[in-house]
Write a protein that holds these residues in place. Structure first.
Motif, PDB file in Angstrom:
ATOM      1  N   PRO A   7       4.575 -23.418   1.405  1.00 13.85           N
ATOM      2  CA  PRO A   7       3.540 -23.127   0.404  1.00 13.85           C
ATOM      3  C   PRO A   7       3.928 -21.905  -0.422  1.00 13.85           C
ATOM      4  O   PRO A   7       4.707 -21.063   0.034  1.00 13.85           O
ATOM      5  N   PRO A   8       3.409 -21.791  -1.635  1.00 13.66           N
ATOM      6  CA  PRO A   8       3.757 -20.652  -2.494  1.00 13.66           C
ATOM      7  C   PRO A   8       3.385 -19.319  -1.848  1.00 13.66           C
ATOM      8  O   PRO A   8       2.361 -19.205  -1.164  1.00 13.66           O
ATOM      9  N   SER A   9       4.225 -18.327  -2.061  1.00 14.62           N
ATOM     10  CA  SER A   9       3.921 -16.976  -1.583  1.00 14.62           C
ATOM     11  C   SER A   9       4.657 -15.969  -2.457  1.00 14.62           C
ATOM     12  O   SER A   9       5.663 -16.291  -3.088  1.00 14.62           O
ATOM     13  N   GLY A  10       4.140 -14.760  -2.491  1.00 12.78           N
ATOM     14  CA  GLY A  10       4.785 -13.704  -3.266  1.00 12.78           C
ATOM     15  C   GLY A  10       3.781 -12.720  -3.829  1.00 12.78           C
ATOM     16  O   GLY A  10       2.588 -12.755  -3.499  1.00 12.78           O
ATOM     17  N   LEU A  11       4.264 -11.837  -4.683  1.00 13.95           N
ATOM     18  CA  LEU A  11       3.439 -10.800  -5.294  1.00 13.95           C
ATOM     19  C   LEU A  11       3.120 -11.177  -6.739  1.00 13.95           C
ATOM     20  O   LEU A  11       4.007 -11.585  -7.489  1.00 13.95           O
ATOM     21  N   PHE A  12       1.867 -11.004  -7.112  1.00 18.68           N
ATOM     22  CA  PHE A  12       1.456 -11.246  -8.493  1.00 18.68           C
ATOM     23  C   PHE A  12       0.947  -9.927  -9.060  1.00 18.68           C
ATOM     24  O   PHE A  12       0.004  -9.330  -8.528  1.00 18.68           O
ATOM     25  N   LEU A  13       1.573  -9.464 -10.135  1.00 15.41           N
ATOM     26  CA  LEU A  13       1.197  -8.189 -10.745  1.00 15.41           C
ATOM     27  C   LEU A  13       0.093  -8.428 -11.772  1.00 15.41           C
ATOM     28  O   LEU A  13       0.304  -9.102 -12.780  1.00 15.41           O
ATOM     29  N   PHE A  14      -1.071  -7.856 -11.502  1.00 13.59           N
ATOM     30  CA  PHE A  14      -2.247  -8.076 -12.342  1.00 13.59           C
ATOM     31  C   PHE A  14      -2.705  -6.763 -12.959  1.00 13.59           C
ATOM     32  O   PHE A  14      -2.786  -5.740 -12.279  1.00 13.59           O
ATOM     33  N   ASP A  15      -2.989  -6.799 -14.250  1.00  8.25           N
ATOM     34  CA  ASP A  15      -3.515  -5.630 -14.966  1.00  8.25           C
ATOM     35  C   ASP A  15      -5.037  -5.753 -14.984  1.00  8.25           C
ATOM     36  O   ASP A  15      -5.609  -6.432 -15.835  1.00  8.25           O
ATOM     37  N   LEU A  33      -4.715 -20.667  -9.012  1.00  3.86           N
ATOM     38  CA  LEU A  33      -3.646 -21.277  -8.221  1.00  3.86           C
ATOM     39  C   LEU A  33      -4.145 -22.293  -7.197  1.00  3.86           C
ATOM     40  O   LEU A  33      -3.332 -22.985  -6.583  1.00  3.86           O
ATOM     41  N   PHE A  34      -5.462 -22.352  -6.980  1.00  4.68           N
ATOM     42  CA  PHE A  34      -6.035 -23.212  -5.934  1.00  4.68           C
ATOM     43  C   PHE A  34      -5.457 -22.843  -4.567  1.00  4.68           C
ATOM     44  O   PHE A  34      -5.135 -23.706  -3.751  1.00  4.68           O
ATOM     45  N   ILE A  35      -5.311 -21.536  -4.359  1.00  3.08           N
ATOM     46  CA  ILE A  35      -4.815 -21.006  -3.084  1.00  3.08           C
ATOM     47  C   ILE A  35      -5.846 -20.012  -2.564  1.00  3.08           C
ATOM     48  O   ILE A  35      -6.233 -19.082  -3.277  1.00  3.08           O
ATOM     49  N   LYS A  36      -6.298 -20.212  -1.344  1.00  2.00           N
ATOM     50  CA  LYS A  36      -7.334 -19.344  -0.783  1.00  2.00           C
ATOM     51  C   LYS A  36      -6.763 -18.055  -0.214  1.00  2.00           C
ATOM     52  O   LYS A  36      -7.390 -16.995  -0.283  1.00  2.00           O
ATOM     53  N   LYS A  37      -5.558 -18.138   0.365  1.00  2.00           N
ATOM     54  CA  LYS A  37      -4.991 -16.987   1.064  1.00  2.00           C
ATOM     55  C   LYS A  37      -4.360 -16.016   0.064  1.00  2.00           C
ATOM     56  O   LYS A  37      -3.168 -16.053  -0.218  1.00  2.00           O
ATOM     57  N   ILE A  38      -5.200 -15.149  -0.491  1.00  2.00           N
ATOM     58  CA  ILE A  38      -4.756 -14.133  -1.449  1.00  2.00           C
ATOM     59  C   ILE A  38      -5.465 -12.825  -1.126  1.00  2.00           C
ATOM     60  O   ILE A  38      -6.673 -12.805  -0.881  1.00  2.00           O
ATOM     61  N   ALA A 215      -4.532 -13.162 -20.397  1.00  2.00           N
ATOM     62  CA  ALA A 215      -3.303 -13.956 -20.306  1.00  2.00           C
ATOM     63  C   ALA A 215      -3.359 -14.898 -19.111  1.00  2.00           C
ATOM     64  O   ALA A 215      -2.932 -16.056 -19.195  1.00  2.00           O
ATOM     65  N   LEU A 216      -3.893 -14.410 -17.987  1.00  2.00           N
ATOM     66  CA  LEU A 216      -4.011 -15.255 -16.797  1.00  2.00           C
ATOM     67  C   LEU A 216      -4.944 -16.429 -17.065  1.00  2.00           C
ATOM     68  O   LEU A 216      -4.665 -17.564 -16.664  1.00  2.00           O
ATOM     69  N   ALA A 221      -1.493 -23.152 -14.256  1.00  2.00           N
ATOM     70  CA  ALA A 221      -1.218 -22.715 -12.887  1.00  2.00           C
ATOM     71  C   ALA A 221       0.279 -22.626 -12.613  1.00  2.00           C
ATOM     72  O   ALA A 221       0.742 -21.701 -11.937  1.00  2.00           O
ATOM     73  N   ALA A 222       1.046 -23.576 -13.142  1.00  2.00           N
ATOM     74  CA  ALA A 222       2.489 -23.582 -12.893  1.00  2.00           C
ATOM     75  C   ALA A 222       3.154 -22.326 -13.443  1.00  2.00           C
ATOM     76  O   ALA A 222       4.080 -21.775 -12.829  1.00  2.00           O
ATOM     77  N   GLU A 223       2.678 -21.857 -14.584  1.00  2.00           N
ATOM     78  CA  GLU A 223       3.251 -20.635 -15.170  1.00  2.00           C
ATOM     79  C   GLU A 223       2.903 -19.420 -14.320  1.00  2.00           C
ATOM     80  O   GLU A 223       3.734 -18.528 -14.119  1.00  2.00           O
ATOM     81  N   ALA A 224       1.668 -19.384 -13.812  1.00  2.00           N
ATOM     82  CA  ALA A 224       1.265 -18.275 -12.945  1.00  2.00           C
ATOM     83  C   ALA A 224       2.080 -18.274 -11.654  1.00  2.00           C
ATOM     84  O   ALA A 224       2.509 -17.221 -11.177  1.00  2.00           O
ATOM     85  N   LEU A 225       2.317 -19.457 -11.093  1.00  2.00           N
ATOM     86  CA  LEU A 225       3.129 -19.555  -9.874  1.00  2.00           C
ATOM     87  C   LEU A 225       4.550 -19.060 -10.119  1.00  2.00           C
ATOM     88  O   LEU A 225       5.161 -18.427  -9.257  1.00  2.00           O
ATOM     89  N   ALA A 226       5.068 -19.332 -11.301  1.00  2.00           N
ATOM     90  CA  ALA A 226       6.436 -18.919 -11.626  1.00  2.00           C
ATOM     91  C   ALA A 226       6.568 -17.405 -11.733  1.00  2.00           C
ATOM     92  O   ALA A 226       7.682 -16.869 -11.668  1.00  2.00           O
TER      93      ALA A 226
END
Length: 237
Positions: A7-15, A33-38, A215-216, A221-226
């Motif tokens: 499953p997708p994982s990583g850091l997302f930098l949010f302003d 992202l339709f991901i609960k674990k954040i 922007a978000l 969703a695919a762009e945010a995941l990238a």
């Protein structure tokens, strides 16, 4: 044998914009992202803006270690009034003539809040006392003992705009910039509160590389995941 899809994982930098909580920011990314674990690496008050690192999937395992990372903030202290929350969101509880904000007195005050210091935790904070958040106790007017902690602060710059003081500081994880404003006001024989705050960086991550709320909202969703970044050192992968 095929490897299972991770499953997708990583850091997302949010302003983070002004007016929303850090939990609100988490919810924005969950819905995108339709991901609960954040989760995130350190709360920003609703009044504050700037870098909030959101942890997606297994990256949440590094939450505790990343919360201790050094942070850089820019902001403004307004002298002349004190509030119950120690920032611009609260009710004014005391007023006093603002100091001159020039010369040796200001330099000495900055020195007192530079380096390793002991600061009082604001009563309106997420710290727990006997299992309850202090801000909830404060809203109920429950008397609380002073809670103090040791932190490290390095003043990078400051400029007086009486009755305000603009600043940029680097500090250890867990530092309350509101406390610096509150205590500096009293140190200079006045009262003060934090009027504005923006988090500029966390460790090696900069707000310049962060995604804004608008922007978000506009991106698929695919762009945010990238845009997910690997966890430093490979932890949480």
């Amino acid at each position: 044998m095929n490897n299972p899809i991770q499953p997708p994982s990583g850091l997302f930098l949010f302003d983070k914009p002004k007016g929303i909580t850090s939990h609100d920011a988490v919810e924005l990314l969950r819905r995108k992202l339709f991901i609960k674990k954040i989760g995130h690496t350190g709360t920003l008050d609703p009044m504050a803006t700037g870098l909030l690192i959101l942890l997606v999937g297994s990256a949440t395992s590094v939450q505790a270690s990343m919360q201790g990372a050094a942070k850089v903030y820019g902001g403004t202290i307004l002298f002349g009034s004190e509030t119950d929350t120690w920032d611009a969101e609260g009710k004014v509880t005391a007023e006093a003539p603002p100091p001159a904000l020039d010369g040796k007195a200001l330099e000495e005050a900055v020195k007192l809040f530079n380096g390793k210091i002991i600061q009082q935790v604001p009563p309106y904070s997420a710290i727990r006392l006997n299992g309850k958040h202090m801000y909830k106790l404060a809203r109920q007017n429950v008397a609380m003992p002073e809670v103090k902690r040791e932190v490290f602060v390095r003043w990078l710059s400051w400029a007086a705009r009486p009755p305000a003081l603009d600043f940029e500081i680097e500090c250890s994880g867990g530092t309350y910039v509101r406390s610096i404003a509150h205590e500096m006001g009293r140190q200079l024989g006045s009262r003060a509160h934090l009027a504005a705050l923006r988090r500029l960086s966390i460790g090696a991550f900069s707000v310049k590389d962060a995604v804004t709320a608008s922007a978000l909202a506009a991106m698929p969703a695919a762009e945010a995941l990238a845009l997910l970044r690997p966890v430093p050192g490979g932890a949480g992968a």
